[in-house]
Design an enzyme around this catalytic site. Structure first.
Site, PDB file in Angstrom:
ATOM      1  CG  ASN A  10     -23.566  64.547 -31.291  1.00 16.74           C
ATOM      2  OD1 ASN A  10     -22.306  64.238 -30.823  1.00 16.74           O
ATOM      3  ND2 ASN A  10     -24.788  64.335 -31.232  1.00 16.74           N
ATOM      4  CD1 TRP A  11     -17.499  62.772 -34.553  1.00 15.80           C
ATOM      5  CD2 TRP A  11     -15.651  62.513 -33.798  1.00 15.80           C
ATOM      6  NE1 TRP A  11     -16.756  62.831 -35.688  1.00 15.80           N
ATOM      7  CE2 TRP A  11     -15.387  62.565 -34.910  1.00 15.80           C
ATOM      8  CE3 TRP A  11     -14.704  62.183 -33.033  1.00 15.80           C
ATOM      9  CZ2 TRP A  11     -14.077  62.865 -35.784  1.00 15.80           C
ATOM     10  CZ3 TRP A  11     -13.346  62.274 -33.569  1.00 15.80           C
ATOM     11  CH2 TRP A  11     -13.329  62.750 -34.821  1.00 15.80           C
ATOM     12  CE  LYS A  12     -25.266  60.881 -31.043  1.00 12.92           C
ATOM     13  NZ  LYS A  12     -26.738  60.478 -31.262  1.00 12.92           N
ATOM     14  CG  HIS A  94     -28.062  65.641 -28.519  1.00 12.77           C
ATOM     15  ND1 HIS A  94     -28.546  64.317 -27.934  1.00 12.77           N
ATOM     16  CD2 HIS A  94     -27.913  65.528 -29.909  1.00 12.77           C
ATOM     17  CE1 HIS A  94     -28.351  63.574 -29.106  1.00 12.77           C
ATOM     18  NE2 HIS A  94     -27.973  64.098 -30.262  1.00 12.77           N
ATOM     19  CD  GLU A  96     -27.843  60.821 -27.748  1.00 11.72           C
ATOM     20  OE1 GLU A  96     -26.785  61.431 -27.635  1.00 11.72           O
ATOM     21  OE2 GLU A  96     -28.247  60.228 -28.592  1.00 11.72           O
ATOM     22  CD  GLU A 164     -29.843  65.771 -33.542  1.00  7.03           C
ATOM     23  OE1 GLU A 164     -29.253  65.427 -34.274  1.00  7.03           O
ATOM     24  OE2 GLU A 164     -29.516  65.827 -32.438  1.00  7.03           O
ATOM     25  N   GLY A 170     -30.521  57.538 -34.043  1.00  9.30           N
ATOM     26  CA  GLY A 170     -29.808  56.341 -33.839  1.00  9.30           C
ATOM     27  C   GLY A 170     -30.844  55.124 -34.063  1.00  9.30           C
ATOM     28  CB  SER A 208     -31.851  58.052 -38.935  1.00  7.63           C
ATOM     29  OG  SER A 208     -31.868  57.037 -37.676  1.00  7.63           O
ATOM     30  N   GLY A 229     -25.149  61.626 -36.252  1.00  8.54           N
ATOM     31  CA  GLY A 229     -24.294  61.058 -35.331  1.00  8.54           C
ATOM     32  C   GLY A 229     -23.585  59.798 -35.891  1.00  8.54           C
ATOM     33  N   GLY A 230     -24.218  58.575 -35.814  1.00  8.69           N
ATOM     34  CA  GLY A 230     -23.602  57.483 -36.355  1.00  8.69           C
ATOM     35  C   GLY A 230     -22.743  57.539 -37.650  1.00  8.69           C
TER      36      GLY A 230
HETATM   37  P1  PGA Z   1     -27.759  59.925 -35.795  1.00  8.04           P
HETATM   38  O1  PGA Z   1     -27.559  60.783 -34.219  1.00  8.04           O
HETATM   39  O2  PGA Z   1     -27.357  60.157 -36.932  1.00  8.04           O
HETATM   40  O3  PGA Z   1     -26.793  58.574 -35.095  1.00  8.04           O
HETATM   41  O4  PGA Z   1     -29.199  59.390 -35.691  1.00  8.04           O
HETATM   42  C1  PGA Z   1     -27.936  62.041 -34.575  1.00  8.04           C
HETATM   43  C2  PGA Z   1     -27.507  62.878 -33.555  1.00  8.04           C
HETATM   44  O5  PGA Z   1     -27.996  62.505 -32.242  1.00  8.04           O
HETATM   45  O6  PGA Z   1     -27.076  64.054 -33.500  1.00  8.04           O
END
Ligand code: PGA
Length: 247
Positions: A10-12, A94, A96, A164, A170, A208, A229-230
């Site tokens: 997930n590149w956001k 998600h 967010e 999640e 994050g 994470s 994500g990251g």
């Molecule tokens: P993260 O994000 O791996 O940076 O914690 C995961 C996500 O939000 O899908």
């Protein structure tokens, strides 16, 4: 029940054209056999990246879609548009999106129906906040989100769930392995009441996940992959997680 491991990036809101294409190509070049890989770039890059990785083992997904196929919804993108751009998946609900855009379970359910209408696989995200975990409400929150977000006519083949924990996204923090195990077992049990063929639904862990903790998380019986994500923004890290899924 053998479920094919899915490692999804997930590149956001990260990635401009040349760098995004290079990242996706690096992922495709290093994709290990036996694991399904997915990258979900910003909407502006879906078509370019779908073209760049065409014929490889890497699939492309969106990060959100509208519930309607078209219409007067300035700034929104429909599931049909994602499919037309070459996407096969879409991440929905998600945390967010739920926080930044006020998405409710009902909205996520409508988006999931839209994804299926367009022939996309839906990755429906659920997860508790830290306050909910501290109050001992994790499993009931997950159950309520699942019940509200998964359409009643759901069938297993186009549904993926991503667990999640909001507080793990994050932050570098993760639940214990026992806590992840308990959450995923509970999700599987609730899915058994909601979906025919629930055993075939893949349940991803996200929050994470990184090369150093991926193997132990992915070894849990009901963890069928990761939503990353990251660590999906560096090909080497993302591929190390994919490699951990195989070992
Ligand atoms: P993260 O994000 O791996 O940076 O914690 C995961 C996500 O939000 O899908």
């Amino acid at each position: 029940m053998a479920r094919r491991t899915l490692i999804a990036g997930n590149w956001k809101m990260n990635g401009l054209g040349a760098d995004g294409v290079a990242l996706a190509k690096d992922v495709a070049a290093g994709a290990p056999a036996g694991v399904e890989l997915l990258v979900c770039p910003p909407a502006t890059l879906v078509a370019r990246i779908a073209a760049a990785v065409a014929g490889s083992a890497v699939a492309v997904g969106g990060q959100d879609c509208h519930g309607k196929a078209s219409g007067a919804h300035t700034g929104d993108i429909s599931a049909e548009m994602l499919a037309d751009a070459g996407a096969h998946y879409v991440i929905l609900g998600h945390s967010e999106r739920r926080t930044d855009h006020g998405e409710t379970d009902a909205a996520v359910r409508a988006k999931t129906e839209a994804a299926w209408r367009a022939g996309l696989n839906a990755i429906v995200c659920i997860g508790e906040t830290l306050a909910e975990r501290d109050a001992g409400r994790t499993l009931s929150v997950l159950e309520a989100q699942l019940t509200g977000s998964v359409p009643s006519d759901a069938s297993a083949d186009r549904l993926v769930i991503a667990y999640e924990p909001v507080w793990a996204i994050g932050t570098g923090k993760t639940p214990t392995l026992d806590e992840v195990d308990a959450a995923h077992r509970h999700i599987r049990a609730v899915l058994g009441r909601l979906v025919s063929g629930a055993d075939a639904v893949r349940i991803l862990y996200g929050g994470s996940m990184k090369p150093s903790n991926a193997a132990e998380l992915l070894a849990i019986a009901d963890v069928d992959g990761g939503l990353i994500g990251g660590a999906s923004l560096k090909a080497a890290d993302f591929l190390a997680i994919a490699a951990a899924a195989r070992s």
